[in-house]
Scaffold this motif. Structure first.
Motif, short mmCIF file in Angstrom:
data_model
loop_
_atom_site.label_atom_id
_atom_site.label_comp_id
_atom_site.label_asym_id
_atom_site.label_seq_id
_atom_site.Cartn_x
_atom_site.Cartn_y
_atom_site.Cartn_z
N TYR A 77 0.84 -1.21 0.00
CA TYR A 77 0.00 0.00 0.00
C TYR A 77 0.87 1.26 0.00
CZ TYR A 77 -3.99 -2.94 1.05
OH TYR A 77 -4.97 -3.87 0.98
N ILE A 78 1.93 1.24 0.83
CA ILE A 78 2.78 2.42 0.88
C ILE A 78 3.50 2.61 -0.45
CG2 ILE A 78 4.60 3.55 2.18
CD1 ILE A 78 1.93 3.09 3.60
N SER A 90 1.11 4.11 -2.78
CA SER A 90 0.92 5.52 -2.41
C SER A 90 2.09 6.37 -2.90
CB SER A 90 0.77 5.62 -0.90
OG SER A 90 0.77 6.96 -0.50
N ALA A 144 -2.25 6.12 1.99
CA ALA A 144 -1.31 5.86 3.08
C ALA A 144 -2.00 5.98 4.43
CB ALA A 144 -0.13 6.83 2.98
N PHE A 170 -2.27 2.79 7.02
CA PHE A 170 -1.70 2.83 8.38
C PHE A 170 -2.79 2.70 9.43
CE2 PHE A 170 2.20 4.77 6.59
CZ PHE A 170 3.09 3.91 7.17
#
Lengths: 256, 101
Positions: free
Chosen positions: B8-9, B12, B46, B50
């Motif tokens: 995911y990061i 992003s 992001a 998180f």
């Protein structure tokens, strides 16, 4: 023991594979839309690429079990913001193709590409190689497991922990509305003046019309002086009589 | 959350980089605004990733506020764009140097 581990790992793989596929599809959608936004010469096509990318982001939100934010993402972004973009594009008629050859700063585009690539690769390498601490998990557990689900948890958070930013948001919206009104109203004045001048020029007897206001002003001043000479007969009555007298006088002069 | 956080990061970061790239190389004001929206969405991904990793609802609240700010920004920005483009219909950002000394 090994059999249990094997079953467990196979279960993990079985639950992971659809998520991985969904993530890959969503990432492809997002990146395709972003490339479309950047590459397309026509702003309308860029806006459609933005819609595609935003739907991909909503898909990512769904994958993260964030149904409410996915719905809000589609409603606010695709339903309001992109429509606003498209409305402005169509309204201004700027859907002509951009001249991309001319560079005002020499070497800006290669430099931009190099810097962005350097920053992104640097961050990715940092994230992949470095050891970092994320901090402690929330003690209350996942938001979806709380009573009322994720929407209730989000509402509780917004109206308790983030109450001051929420109020600031209200002020921000009011300022934005005022700014939009002022920005769109400021241009209206010159066109209105132009319209009034045009209508006055169209009148056949513009000389008598131009004489009218000046004579009525003179008459009003005269009436005020007369009221002042007559003494304190009440200011409200004096004003009202002068206002009543002036139009009749101007109409008489126009008739003459 | 079975796809690990790094993916995911990474997504992003890539999306943010593409938005920044478009902001730097394009000359159309509207397309530049769209690239800003791309960067805001990268930040949203992001935030949510998180938040899901840490079981913290604050990430979702931050996304909520980012949406609000994006809406307000687009309203004011497009108002400015309309005000400028009414006066000079074929303006790019290179032509907007009224405040240059």
């Amino acid at each position: 023991m090994t059999g249990f581990l094997a079953i467990h790992s196979s279960a993990i793989v079985a639950t992971t594979l659809p998520d991985a596929v969904v993530f890959a599809v969503a990432a492809l959608i997002i990146l395709a839309g972003a490339v479309g936004v950047i590459v397309e010469r026509n702003p309308v096509h860029s806006a459609l690429g933005l819609v595609i990318a935003l739907f991909g982001v909503a898909l990512i939100f769904l994958l993260l079990k964030d149904d409410f934010l996915a719905a809000v993402q589609i409603i606010v972004y695709a339903g309001a913001i992109v429509v606003l973009f498209l409305f402005v594009i169509m309204f201004l008629g700027v859907d002509k193709r951009e001249v991309i050859v001319r560079e005002s700063l020499r070497g800006q585009r290669p430099l931009a590409l190099a810097l962005v690539l350097l920053a992104a690769v640097g961050i990715l390498l940092l994230g992949a190689g470095a050891h970092y601490a994320l901090g402690a998990s929330s003690a209350t557990g996942a938001a979806t497991s709380q009573p009322g689900g994720e929407v209730a948890a989000l509402g509780r958070s917004v109206f308790t922990t983030y109450l001051l930013p929420f109020e600031a948001t209200a002020a921000l919206f009011i300022i934005a509305i005022l700014g939009a009104v002022v920005l769109t109203k400021g241009r209206g004045a010159p066109s209105e003046k132009r319209g009034e001048d045009g209508s006055a020029g169209d009148e056949p007897d513009d000389v008598s019309m131009s004489d009218g206001p000046g004579s009525s002003e003179d008459l009003e001043i005269g009436a005020g002086e007369q009221e002042g000479e007559n003494g304190s007969g009440g200011e409200v009555g004096g004003v009202s009589t002068s206002v009543v007298r002036a139009p009749s006088a101007t109409s008489q002069e126009v008739e003459e | 959350m079975t796809v690990s956080l790094q993916w995911y990061i990474g997504l992003s970061v890539v999306l943010f980089g593409m938005g920044a790239l478009g902001l730097l190389i394009r000359r159309n004001v509207l397309v530049m605004y769209m690239c800003i929206e791309l960067m805001l969405n990268a930040a949203n991904i992001a935030f949510v990733a998180f938040a899901e990793k840490l079981n913290d609802i604050g990430g979702q609240a931050a996304v909520f506020f980012v949406l609000v700010v994006a809406a307000a920004e687009v309203v004011v920005g497009l108002g400015i764009v309309v005000a400028i483009f009414r006066r000079r219909p074929d303006a790019t950002v290179d032509d907007l140097h009224m405040m240059k000394g």
